[in-house]
Design an enzyme around this catalytic site. Structure first.
Site, mmCIF file in Angstrom:
data_model
loop_
_atom_site.group_PDB
_atom_site.id
_atom_site.type_symbol
_atom_site.label_atom_id
_atom_site.label_comp_id
_atom_site.label_asym_id
_atom_site.label_seq_id
_atom_site.Cartn_x
_atom_site.Cartn_y
_atom_site.Cartn_z
ATOM 1 N N ASP A 89 -6.067 -22.421 71.042
ATOM 2 C CA ASP A 89 -6.665 -22.110 69.750
ATOM 3 C C ASP A 89 -8.116 -21.696 69.971
ATOM 4 O O ASP A 89 -8.867 -22.375 70.679
ATOM 5 C CB ASP A 89 -6.607 -23.303 68.791
ATOM 6 C CG ASP A 89 -6.699 -22.855 67.336
ATOM 7 O OD1 ASP A 89 -5.644 -22.751 66.681
ATOM 8 O OD2 ASP A 89 -7.822 -22.590 66.885
ATOM 9 N N ASP A 109 -8.998 -16.111 73.701
ATOM 10 C CA ASP A 109 -8.743 -15.087 72.687
ATOM 11 C C ASP A 109 -7.461 -14.394 73.119
ATOM 12 O O ASP A 109 -7.439 -13.660 74.107
ATOM 13 C CB ASP A 109 -9.918 -14.113 72.652
ATOM 14 C CG ASP A 109 -9.687 -12.911 71.756
ATOM 15 O OD1 ASP A 109 -8.578 -12.770 71.201
ATOM 16 O OD2 ASP A 109 -10.609 -12.084 71.626
ATOM 17 N N ASN A 135 1.843 -17.514 67.900
ATOM 18 C CA ASN A 135 1.631 -17.914 66.511
ATOM 19 C C ASN A 135 0.255 -17.522 65.977
ATOM 20 O O ASN A 135 0.057 -17.454 64.767
ATOM 21 C CB ASN A 135 1.819 -19.440 66.404
ATOM 22 C CG ASN A 135 1.378 -19.999 65.078
ATOM 23 O OD1 ASN A 135 2.072 -19.885 64.061
ATOM 24 N ND2 ASN A 135 0.202 -20.610 65.053
ATOM 25 N N TYR A 155 -1.824 -6.835 57.240
ATOM 26 C CA TYR A 155 -1.047 -7.984 57.711
ATOM 27 C C TYR A 155 0.442 -7.641 57.756
ATOM 28 O O TYR A 155 1.144 -7.963 58.728
ATOM 29 C CB TYR A 155 -1.311 -9.156 56.779
ATOM 30 C CG TYR A 155 -0.559 -10.423 57.096
ATOM 31 C CD1 TYR A 155 -0.942 -11.232 58.156
ATOM 32 C CD2 TYR A 155 0.518 -10.828 56.307
ATOM 33 C CE1 TYR A 155 -0.261 -12.410 58.441
ATOM 34 C CE2 TYR A 155 1.203 -12.009 56.575
ATOM 35 C CZ TYR A 155 0.803 -12.795 57.644
ATOM 36 O OH TYR A 155 1.481 -13.960 57.919
ATOM 37 N N LYS A 170 2.852 -7.643 61.082
ATOM 38 C CA LYS A 170 4.017 -8.516 61.174
ATOM 39 C C LYS A 170 5.317 -7.712 61.320
ATOM 40 O O LYS A 170 6.269 -8.179 61.957
ATOM 41 C CB LYS A 170 4.077 -9.430 59.948
ATOM 42 C CG LYS A 170 2.989 -10.500 59.934
ATOM 43 C CD LYS A 170 3.036 -11.367 61.184
ATOM 44 C CE LYS A 170 2.140 -12.583 61.077
ATOM 45 N NZ LYS A 170 2.150 -13.403 62.315
ATOM 46 N N THR A 181 -0.507 -23.057 54.295
ATOM 47 C CA THR A 181 -1.508 -22.997 55.348
ATOM 48 C C THR A 181 -2.791 -22.388 54.775
ATOM 49 O O THR A 181 -2.834 -21.969 53.619
ATOM 50 C CB THR A 181 -1.031 -22.122 56.526
ATOM 51 O OG1 THR A 181 -0.979 -20.757 56.099
ATOM 52 C CG2 THR A 181 0.341 -22.562 57.021
#
Length: 301
Positions: free
Chosen positions: A38, A73, A100, A171, A175, A205
């Protein structure tokens, strides 16, 4: 209780918060050794902090599991390579890659800036490609040395990428690209013992609670359909050796529902046997559309 990932080694990107955090915890519960990646960025991808990844590693170790932090990254090609090397050098190999990591900068198309487009495409699409590219090279080398692994990749697409979502042009495009990447990678990597699937998770989230506030409200009681942890058991099973016959699939998860997505397929067709004249196209195409399946509505319409 048997653990379906006993002794396997996993990388989970974007594992400091939200869905990724739950994936890392569930994989560890199932016996995997986990590299918790992360960058610790804000919701829009700015800044960095190692605190979220360290907290997840601490939680895994507290439950008796094995985990290490990684602050790469994932869209940086060399940092992604180093992340794969870390898994191999720390735990002796790599069996599972869960892509993810991501963030959002939602805008209507006419308001989207070039910088916003580039940033979102980079972290989602290149951020899937770079770890997958280096993990695949490792698995190919292992196979050529007679050490083929039962390797598993689980990518993260979205309903926005499959059906589209108002105000999320960038986005959605990223995706959708991940879904197509999943299909191609599954076809290319099967010879090395690698399966590649994707999930389209539904959860509360940082990325969804502001975009869809009514849908993401906390459950008053009983089963919380928006709990990010609902997605992780599916990921854990797809990461297991048992799942070796499933590849090239996109699976949507919403609460207790699992849905196998059916993407672009050849539909009605008409072959005229020569080049079409422009004035002929209208009637033919309208006839074909009349017999074709209706597309699902874009989210938000």
């Amino acid at each position: 209780m048997s653990r379906v990932l006993e002794g396997r080694v996993a990388i989970v990107t974007g594992a400091g918060r939200g869905i990724g955090r739950e994936h890392a915890l569930e994989l560890a519960r199932q016996g995997a050794k986990v590299v918790v990646n992360d960058l610790g960025a804000s919701l829009d991808g700015r800044g960095a902090s190692d605190a979220p990844a360290h907290e997840v590693v601490a939680a895994i170790r507290e439950m008796g599991g094995e985990a290490v932090t990684n602050g790469a990254d994932v869209a940086d090609f060399e940092q992604a390579a180093a992340m794969v090397r870390q898994a191999v050098e720390t735990f002796g190999g790599l069996d599972i890659l869960v892509n993810n990591a991501g963030f959002v900068r939602d805008r209507m198309l006419v308001n989207t800036t070039e910088e916003e487009w580039d940033a979102v495409i980079r972290v989602h699409l290149k951020g899937h490609f770079a770890p997958l590219r280096h993990a695949a090279a490792y698995w190919r080398a292992e196979a050529k040395q007679g050490r083929q692994r039962a390797a598993r990749v689980i990518n993260t697409s979205s309903g926005a990428g499959l059906q589209g979502s108002m105000g999320q042009t960038t986005y959605s495009a990223a995706k959708a690209g991940i879904a197509s990447m999943t299909l191609v990678a599954a076809g290319e990597l099967g010879r090395y013992g690698v399966t590649v699937n994707a999930i389209a998770p539904v959860a509360r989230t940082r990325m969804t609670q502001d975009a869809f506030p009514e849908m993401m409200a906390d459950a008053a009681s009983g089963f919380d359909e928006m709990d990010p942890a609902n997605n992780s058991p599916v990921v854990a099973w797809l990461a297991s050796e048992e799942a070796g016959d499933i590849t090239g699939r996109v699976i949507e998860i919403e609460g207790g529902q699992i849905c196998v997505e059916e993407g672009w397929r050849h539909g009605p067709r008409q072959d005229i046997g020569r080049r079409w004249e422009a004035e002929e196209v209208g009637k033919a195409l309208r006839d074909l559309l009349a017999s074709a399946a209706e597309p699902e509505q874009v989210y938000g319409t």
